[in-house]
Design an enzyme around this catalytic site. Structure first.
Site, PDB file in Angstrom:
ATOM      1  N   LYS A 204       0.936  -1.451  -0.093  1.00  0.00           N
ATOM      2  CA  LYS A 204      -0.164   0.117  -0.001  1.00  0.00           C
ATOM      3  C   LYS A 204       0.689   1.285  -0.333  1.00  0.00           C
ATOM      4  O   LYS A 204       0.535   2.599  -0.692  1.00  0.00           O
ATOM      5  CB  LYS A 204      -1.215   0.376   1.346  1.00  0.00           C
ATOM      6  N   ASN A 205       1.998   1.545   1.274  1.00  0.00           N
ATOM      7  CA  ASN A 205       2.263   3.065   1.349  1.00  0.00           C
ATOM      8  C   ASN A 205       3.664   2.754  -0.182  1.00  0.00           C
ATOM      9  O   ASN A 205       4.506   3.899   0.159  1.00  0.00           O
ATOM     10  CB  ASN A 205       3.213   2.412   2.596  1.00  0.00           C
TER      11      ASN A 205
ATOM     12  N   ARG B 289      -3.400  10.502   3.114  1.00  0.00           N
ATOM     13  CA  ARG B 289      -2.972  11.210   2.891  1.00  0.00           C
ATOM     14  C   ARG B 289      -1.909  11.671   2.501  1.00  0.00           C
ATOM     15  O   ARG B 289      -0.626  12.263   2.309  1.00  0.00           O
ATOM     16  CB  ARG B 289      -1.922  11.335   4.637  1.00  0.00           C
TER      17      ARG B 289
ATOM     18  N   ASP C 274      -4.931  12.751  13.028  1.00  0.00           N
ATOM     19  CA  ASP C 274      -5.957  11.574  13.077  1.00  0.00           C
ATOM     20  C   ASP C 274      -5.753  11.067  14.369  1.00  0.00           C
ATOM     21  O   ASP C 274      -5.642  11.159  15.331  1.00  0.00           O
ATOM     22  CB  ASP C 274      -6.178  10.892  11.988  1.00  0.00           C
TER      23      ASP C 274
ATOM     24  N   ASP D 141       3.985   0.137  12.676  1.00  0.00           N
ATOM     25  CA  ASP D 141       2.680  -0.398  12.237  1.00  0.00           C
ATOM     26  C   ASP D 141       2.446  -1.996  12.268  1.00  0.00           C
ATOM     27  O   ASP D 141       1.870  -2.283  11.978  1.00  0.00           O
ATOM     28  CB  ASP D 141       3.177  -0.688  10.363  1.00  0.00           C
TER      29      ASP D 141
HETATM   30  N1  EPU Z   1       6.352  14.080  11.023  1.00  0.00           N
HETATM   31  C1  EPU Z   1       6.172  15.243  11.594  1.00  0.00           C
HETATM   32  N2  EPU Z   1       6.398  16.097  10.464  1.00  0.00           N
HETATM   33  C2  EPU Z   1       6.001  15.980   9.282  1.00  0.00           C
HETATM   34  C3  EPU Z   1       6.188  15.133   8.770  1.00  0.00           C
HETATM   35  C4  EPU Z   1       6.076  13.357   9.755  1.00  0.00           C
HETATM   36  O1  EPU Z   1       6.321  16.041  12.959  1.00  0.00           O
HETATM   37  O2  EPU Z   1       5.910  16.840   8.169  1.00  0.00           O
HETATM   38  C5  EPU Z   1       6.073  13.078  12.251  1.00  0.00           C
HETATM   39  C6  EPU Z   1       4.734  12.683  12.034  1.00  0.00           C
HETATM   40  O3  EPU Z   1       3.610  13.132  12.710  1.00  0.00           O
HETATM   41  C7  EPU Z   1       5.021  11.109  13.087  1.00  0.00           C
HETATM   42  C8  EPU Z   1       6.368  10.653  12.452  1.00  0.00           C
HETATM   43  O4  EPU Z   1       6.784  12.223  12.113  1.00  0.00           O
HETATM   44  O5  EPU Z   1       4.723  11.318  14.418  1.00  0.00           O
HETATM   45  C9  EPU Z   1       6.859   9.932  11.059  1.00  0.00           C
HETATM   46  O6  EPU Z   1       5.530  10.892   9.901  1.00  0.00           O
HETATM   47  P1  EPU Z   1       6.197   9.650   8.384  1.00  0.00           P
HETATM   48  O7  EPU Z   1       5.917  11.141   7.780  1.00  0.00           O
HETATM   49  O8  EPU Z   1       7.257   9.117   8.677  1.00  0.00           O
HETATM   50  O9  EPU Z   1       4.971   8.796   8.522  1.00  0.00           O
HETATM   51  P2  EPU Z   1       4.206   8.906   6.719  1.00  0.00           P
HETATM   52  O10 EPU Z   1       5.130   9.298   5.507  1.00  0.00           O
HETATM   53  O11 EPU Z   1       2.892   9.830   7.788  1.00  0.00           O
HETATM   54  C10 EPU Z   1       3.719   6.425   6.872  1.00  0.00           C
HETATM   55  C11 EPU Z   1       2.906   5.426   6.280  1.00  0.00           C
HETATM   56  C12 EPU Z   1       2.870   4.745   7.976  1.00  0.00           C
HETATM   57  C13 EPU Z   1       3.719   4.518   8.206  1.00  0.00           C
HETATM   58  C14 EPU Z   1       4.775   5.328   8.763  1.00  0.00           C
HETATM   59  C15 EPU Z   1       5.901   4.798   9.750  1.00  0.00           C
HETATM   60  C16 EPU Z   1       2.043   6.226   4.030  1.00  0.00           C
HETATM   61  C17 EPU Z   1       0.607   6.357   3.708  1.00  0.00           C
HETATM   62  N3  EPU Z   1       2.031   5.780   5.882  1.00  0.00           N
HETATM   63  O12 EPU Z   1       3.286   7.375   7.235  1.00  0.00           O
HETATM   64  O13 EPU Z   1       1.937   4.172   7.118  1.00  0.00           O
HETATM   65  O14 EPU Z   1       3.078   4.051   9.532  1.00  0.00           O
HETATM   66  O15 EPU Z   1       5.764   6.237   7.096  1.00  0.00           O
HETATM   67  O16 EPU Z   1       6.914   4.058   8.861  1.00  0.00           O
HETATM   68  O17 EPU Z   1       3.101   5.743   3.572  1.00  0.00           O
HETATM   69  C18 EPU Z   1       0.200   3.103   7.993  1.00  0.00           C
HETATM   70  O18 EPU Z   1      -0.047   2.373   6.873  1.00  0.00           O
HETATM   71  O19 EPU Z   1      -1.747   2.077   8.173  1.00  0.00           O
HETATM   72  C19 EPU Z   1       0.675   3.898   8.075  1.00  0.00           C
HETATM   73  C20 EPU Z   1      -0.020   5.213   9.084  1.00  0.00           C
END
Ligand code: EPU
Length: 430
Positions: A21-22, A90, A114, A303
């Site tokens: 998915k990601n 997202r 969320d 996850d």
């Molecule tokens: N964060 C910030 N500022 C930003 C971006 C992120 O503070 O500008 C913080 C977030 O709030 C969080 C942490 O950094 O506390 C990690 O966020 P990250 O940006 O690494 O995650 P993401 O890109 O939003 C993706 C996956 C998530 C997975 C995380 C960590 C997707 C669509 N989502 O999220 O997957 O948990 O990386 O590996 O790729 C899921 O599949 O259910 C899911 C939540």
């Protein structure tokens, strides 16, 4: 929609992983960078890819699906505004780079927090601003524009955010000059996106110590790319095999993406066999507790903690889980406690890793005492991964459970009920 599950059966057999998915959703966004058609094989048919397809179509993509092969072709960007309905996942924020590169303007909905935390996008926006974008907030949208195209920049990230790293890469591949990202995320899905972009004509170097360098090029071409298997599905099915004391061959599970999980599983008494076809998971002995912390790759992924916590409820002794990625990802443990688990939550950092939540009051550690038999219950899904924890809990419980809010699980797991039935689960969708 809901699932009705009767627990107590050992799950046995084989299950084929879907495409990740990601990675799939980001690759769809990457296809917006070229006027030529892109083909994504091993494409997962899940809620999040459906939402992303609608998003791309609204921007001008032609999307067609044959079996698990998606063709996505955006000869022209006909609209630079991503509709607010795309707030359901997202992905919209990642379209900023491609839209700015192709038409110099973009409007995307502001994503709120969320059920797993506030999830800010400051790292994404600050990087794009450094690359020359002007970004304003208007009502419920970010309105971005750039004069004379994006330019390369030096980006130092405070935290190796997956989404921000992907956003910067997507913006940098067509920018003027070189972009250097320090402290970049290196998750397998990020690397796979880089591999796809390289095939499209991008120049991206992977350095040591989380360094990524991108030299912008003028144009990208179409590509045929196979989406890597979903490692989060692999972990979910591995936990399921061990939790039900069954044996499941997870086809195409890749050891290289799961090293930390495999170690943790073996330490608590789960076992696995790596074969040519994938990884077979089973239980070696009665389970024992463990101290564990979530981390960025190659650490124990955030996850994975939800299905793993269900296993820990069946493990002898006290286990401790310190969540360092999201500030609010233990909501589902309340439901597990209602059906017999003994999980205490704490705002302390119960671990050794450097943690951004140290000075805050976020509830981000859990102490699990086990083993505790679980009874059937009535669960409401909070987020995708908590949904899979509910399913595993229901499958090992004595009696019947109901899981409400199944749409959230369908966002990330393809036909989960049908596939689990093939392993012997008693699960119905109504
Ligand atoms: N964060 C910030 N500022 C930003 C971006 C992120 O503070 O500008 C913080 C977030 O709030 C969080 C942490 O950094 O506390 C990690 O966020 P990250 O940006 O690494 O995650 P993401 O890109 O939003 C993706 C996956 C998530 C997975 C995380 C960590 C997707 C669509 N989502 O999220 O997957 O948990 O990386 O590996 O790729 C899921 O599949 O259910 C899911 C939540």
């Amino acid at each position: 929609m809901q699932f009705i599950i009767n627990g107590g059966r050992k799950l046995q057999g084989e299950i084929q992983l879907a495409g990740a998915k990601n990675a799939a959703t980001k690759m769809m966004v990457a296809s917006l960078l070229t006027e030529e058609p892109c083909v994504l094989e091993n494409f997962p048919l899940i809620g999040d890819t459906q939402i992303t397809a609608e998003l791309c179509q609204a921007l001008g993509s032609k999307v067609s699906l044959r079996g698990s092969v998606l063709e996505i072709h955006t000869p022209e960007i006909i609209n630079h505004k991503v509709a607010s309905l795309s707030r359901r996942n997202r992905i919209p924020i990642l379209t900023l780079g491609p839209l700015l590169s192709r038409v110099g303007k973009a409007e995307v909905p502001i994503l709120g927090g969320d059920k797993i935390g506030p999830r800010p996008v400051d790292l994404h926006l600050n990087a794009l601003i450094k690359m020359g974008a002007k970004i304003e907030v208007s009502g419920e949208s970010y309105i971005a524009s750039v004069k004379d195209g994006l330019r390369g920049a030096l980006i130092e990230m405070e935290f190796p955010s997956v989404g921000a790293t992907e956003n910067i890469i997507l913006a940098a591949v067509l920018a003027r000059g070189k972009t250097v990202i320090h402290n970049a995320a290196t998750e397998p899905e990020v690397i796979e996106l880089i591999k796809m972009l390289q095939k499209m004509g991008a120049i991206i170097e992977l350095g040591a110590n989380r360094l990524i360098e991108i030299e912008g090029v003028k144009k990208l071409r179409g590509v045929v790319h196979r989406i890597l298997p979903d490692r989060n599905e692999a972990v979910s099915f591995g936990c399921l095999a061990v939790a039900t004391n069954g044996s499941i061959l997870v086809k195409e599970a890749r050891q290289q993406d799961l090293i930390t999980f495999l170690n943790a599983l073996r330490k608590i008494g789960g076992e696995y066999e790596v074969t040519k076809e994938g990884i077979r998971f089973y239980r070696e002995r009665s389970l024992t507790g463990l101290k564990i912390e979530t981390d960025t790759h190659p650490g124990f992924m955030t996850d994975w903690q939800q299905p793993f916590v269900v296993l820990l409820t069946q493990s002898q002794g006290e286990s401790v889980l310190h969540e360092t990625i999201y500030e609010d990802r233990f909501g589902y443990t309340q439901d597990l406690n209602l059906v017999g688990a003994k999980i205490k939550l704490s705002s302390k950092c119960l671990g050794d890793l450097k943690c951004r939540f140290k000075v805050e009051t976020y509830i981000h550690s859990a102490i699990v005492s086990g083993p505790t038999p679980l009874a059937g219950g009535n669960f409401q899904v909070k987020d995708l991964r908590s949904g899979i924890a509910h399913i595993i809990a229901a499958l090992i419980a004595n009696g019947q459970s109901t899981i409400q809010g199944v749409e959230e699980i369908d966002r990330g797991y393809e036909r989960i009920d049908e596939r689990l039935r093939e392993l012997g689960a008693d699960i119905r969708r109504i």
